[in-house]
Design an enzyme around this catalytic site. Structure first.
Site, PDB file in Angstrom:
ATOM      1  N   ILE A 103       0.832  -1.189   0.000  1.00  0.00           N
ATOM      2  CA  ILE A 103       0.000   0.000   0.000  1.00  0.00           C
ATOM      3  C   ILE A 103       0.874   1.248   0.000  1.00  0.00           C
ATOM      4  CG2 ILE A 103      -0.231  -0.081   2.534  1.00  0.00           C
ATOM      5  CD1 ILE A 103      -3.127   1.004   2.165  1.00  0.00           C
ATOM      6  N   CYS A 104       0.399   2.283  -0.659  1.00  0.00           N
ATOM      7  CA  CYS A 104       1.033   3.602  -0.662  1.00  0.00           C
ATOM      8  C   CYS A 104       2.482   3.543  -1.149  1.00  0.00           C
ATOM      9  CB  CYS A 104       0.931   4.221   0.732  1.00  0.00           C
ATOM     10  SG  CYS A 104       1.438   5.949   0.827  1.00  0.00           S
ATOM     11  N   GLY A 105       3.412   4.066  -0.359  1.00  0.00           N
ATOM     12  CA  GLY A 105       4.813   4.134  -0.778  1.00  0.00           C
ATOM     13  C   GLY A 105       5.421   2.790  -1.097  1.00  0.00           C
TER      14      GLY A 105
END
Length: 200
Positions: A103-105
């Site tokens: 998720i995300c970065g």
């Protein structure tokens, strides 16, 4: 699924809010969640300033001992190669047929590792992943969360959708995932009764 141990990667600056729904509800479903850090016994500090002492070092983690590897986002994914060993481990998991959820970065880390070049995926934003120089821009999907085989990806604002995809991949909450999602994503009060109804 015979293996019920889920491994959560932990490292400095990890985004606290991104994996809590998934890990808490997997634990409620009977999974064991173990944390994996860079170095044995060395605490990491989250974005909120919480200190976590990992259960085991990354070097000891083997795909065959796991049902899933979860990679949360962290500022350090965009600050050099310190977390490259985690994305290399994700490659080993995927090569072994063991799912990975990022998720995300962490999706940017996977992009740098080349793991998004040939898989449908999402992330924080298409331009964020494009900045990595990866070759998978044509497989980017504007969606809350995306599952392509053994890989799950999501953006930072979608921890509930991220958890839903994880549950689906692991077979958790069969028959109740829709109610769970409507409760935590849509605040649907009717979903609470559905989620907590006893099986007939």
């Amino acid at each position: 699924m015979t293996n019920t141990t889920v491994h959560l990667a932990v490292y400095d600056t990890l985004a606290d809010w991104e994996t809590g729904h998934a890990t808490a509800w997997l634990a409620r479903a009977g999974f064991t969640v173990r944390t994996v850090g860079p170095v044995a016994g060395e605490p990491v500090t989250t974005l909120a300033g919480l200190r976590i002492v990992p259960d085991l070092p990354l070097g000891d983690l083997r795909p065959e001992d796991s049902a899933l590897l979860i990679l949360p986002g962290a500022d350090t994914y965009d600050e050099g190669d310190a977390l490259a060993p985690f994305t290399a481990k994700a490659r080993a998991f995927l090569d072994a047929g063991v799912p990975v959820a990022a998720i995300c970065g962490a999706t940017a880390g996977l992009a740098r590792e080349g793991l998004l070049d040939d898989r449908a995926h999402t992330g924080a934003a298409s331009f964020h992943l494009a900045a990595t120089g990866y070759r998978g821009a044509g497989r980017y999907v504007e969606a809350d969360a995306v599952t392509d085989g053994d890989l799950i990806t999501a953006g930072p604002t979608e921890p509930v959708a991220f958890a839903r995809e994880i549950f689906a991949r692991l077979g958790a909450y069969e028959g109740k995932r829709d109610a769970w999602y409507r409760l935590f994503h849509d605040s649907d009060p009717a979903a609470f009764a559905e989620l907590n109804a006893r099986e007939a």
